[in-house]
Scaffold this motif. Sequence first.
Motif, PDB file in Angstrom:
ATOM      1  N   GLN A  39      28.709 -32.488 -31.121  1.00 34.39           N
ATOM      2  CA  GLN A  39      29.783 -32.359 -30.446  1.00 34.39           C
ATOM      3  C   GLN A  39      30.919 -32.251 -31.211  1.00 34.39           C
ATOM      4  N   SER A  40      31.145 -33.301 -31.879  1.00 38.19           N
ATOM      5  CA  SER A  40      32.315 -33.615 -32.737  1.00 38.19           C
ATOM      6  C   SER A  40      32.349 -32.763 -33.965  1.00 38.19           C
ATOM      7  N   GLU A  41      31.024 -31.909 -34.342  1.00 41.30           N
ATOM      8  CA  GLU A  41      31.250 -31.080 -35.360  1.00 41.30           C
ATOM      9  C   GLU A  41      31.672 -29.592 -34.797  1.00 41.30           C
ATOM     10  N   GLU A  42      31.364 -29.260 -33.422  1.00 37.38           N
ATOM     11  CA  GLU A  42      31.961 -28.108 -32.947  1.00 37.38           C
ATOM     12  C   GLU A  42      33.237 -28.350 -32.822  1.00 37.38           C
ATOM     13  N   ARG A  43      33.947 -29.383 -32.236  1.00 37.94           N
ATOM     14  CA  ARG A  43      35.076 -29.768 -31.958  1.00 37.94           C
ATOM     15  C   ARG A  43      35.896 -29.617 -33.300  1.00 37.94           C
ATOM     16  N   GLN A  44      35.461 -29.937 -34.444  1.00 43.05           N
ATOM     17  CA  GLN A  44      35.971 -29.735 -35.761  1.00 43.05           C
ATOM     18  C   GLN A  44      36.011 -28.022 -36.058  1.00 43.05           C
ATOM     19  N   ARG A  45      34.954 -27.412 -35.783  1.00 46.58           N
ATOM     20  CA  ARG A  45      34.985 -26.108 -36.284  1.00 46.58           C
ATOM     21  C   ARG A  45      36.031 -25.498 -35.255  1.00 46.58           C
ATOM     22  N   GLY A  46      36.293 -25.793 -34.078  1.00 51.70           N
ATOM     23  CA  GLY A  46      37.292 -25.256 -33.336  1.00 51.70           C
ATOM     24  C   GLY A  46      38.649 -25.243 -33.890  1.00 51.70           C
ATOM     25  N   TYR A  47      38.886 -26.673 -34.342  1.00 46.48           N
ATOM     26  CA  TYR A  47      39.976 -27.172 -35.317  1.00 46.48           C
ATOM     27  C   TYR A  47      40.180 -26.233 -36.192  1.00 46.48           C
TER      28      TYR A  47
END
Length: 338
Positions: A193-201
């Motif tokens: 999930q952290s990687e997905e949030r970083q992609r959104g960033y």
Amino acid sequence: MQKTSTLTEVAEEAGVSLITASRALRGVGRVAKETRERVLAAAAKLDYTPDMLAQKMRGGNSGLVGVFVNGFRSLVMHELLSAINDEARRLGFDLIVFNADHFDDARRAGTAEMLRKLCDGLLLLLPDANDGLLDKLERAHAPCVLVSFAARPIDLPVVLGSNRMAAKSAVEHLLGLGHRRIAFIAGTSFTGQSEERQRGYEDALRAAGIALEPAYLRQGDFNDASGFTETQALLELPAPPTAIFAANDAMAFGAMDAISDAGLKVPDDLSVVGFDDVIRAAVVFPKLTTVRQPLNEIAVRAVAELVDAMRNGRAEGFRIELPARLVIRDSTGPAPKG
């Protein structure tokens, strides 16, 4: 030690057949009210307790849902578990919660397998992508649902909140306030999930024509302490950020503490955004702007999908992503001038 009563003894005490006693105790089949009451009275008198494992081996149901967790440190874990418990109990199921760092560990695999056989189905909350149990469940299509998992494609049911799009909206909020130097504090990679949030960033910055600055990407551990430490490092940069987006609320709380410790103010000097909207987010000072995960809806949907899988006797792979939304509070403001 007192001898354990058997179903046969209950049937004899009640004056009924073995199958009638079994049906009366399980609440299934056509059993007269008076007969059922007589069987229940006999079971109480003999202090009879059904052997759920034996019942499962005979093809019956235990009425148990296993909930496997990799630690209780996460604030989100507590809120999910509470909501899952409420929904499961509403539907007539009891929970068995099993906690381990890795369920395929030699010391835990036996217990995990026993519970898998005993329970009618499993919910895996924020599971670790590296745990071999996931591969085993996938091969067997065992009745289960993965909750808040985004690490890799998997042929099992997955229910989670939006990560990438919600994170993008959080950064767009900061961009709209005039921020251009926006840092991101990542969490661990176990659930993806952290990687997905970083992609959104990163999506939001690229869309705004802002180059990614490696110094603004910090690796945290989804806890307050790592948010504090990584924010201290950000503040020491020659051109520190004017805003910080943390991959969860706990790290955002740590970031706000570090900012205060440095003699700065949120949001006058730095804006902070979190992710999850745990209960504490609305009571800290200043109140935290964050992405609200639909934790209750995730829990209810996960239980519903598990019940379907238990009814069908197997789990088919699909992914249900529920929308998350930005909650704007007091920790974000216009970028400081200069």
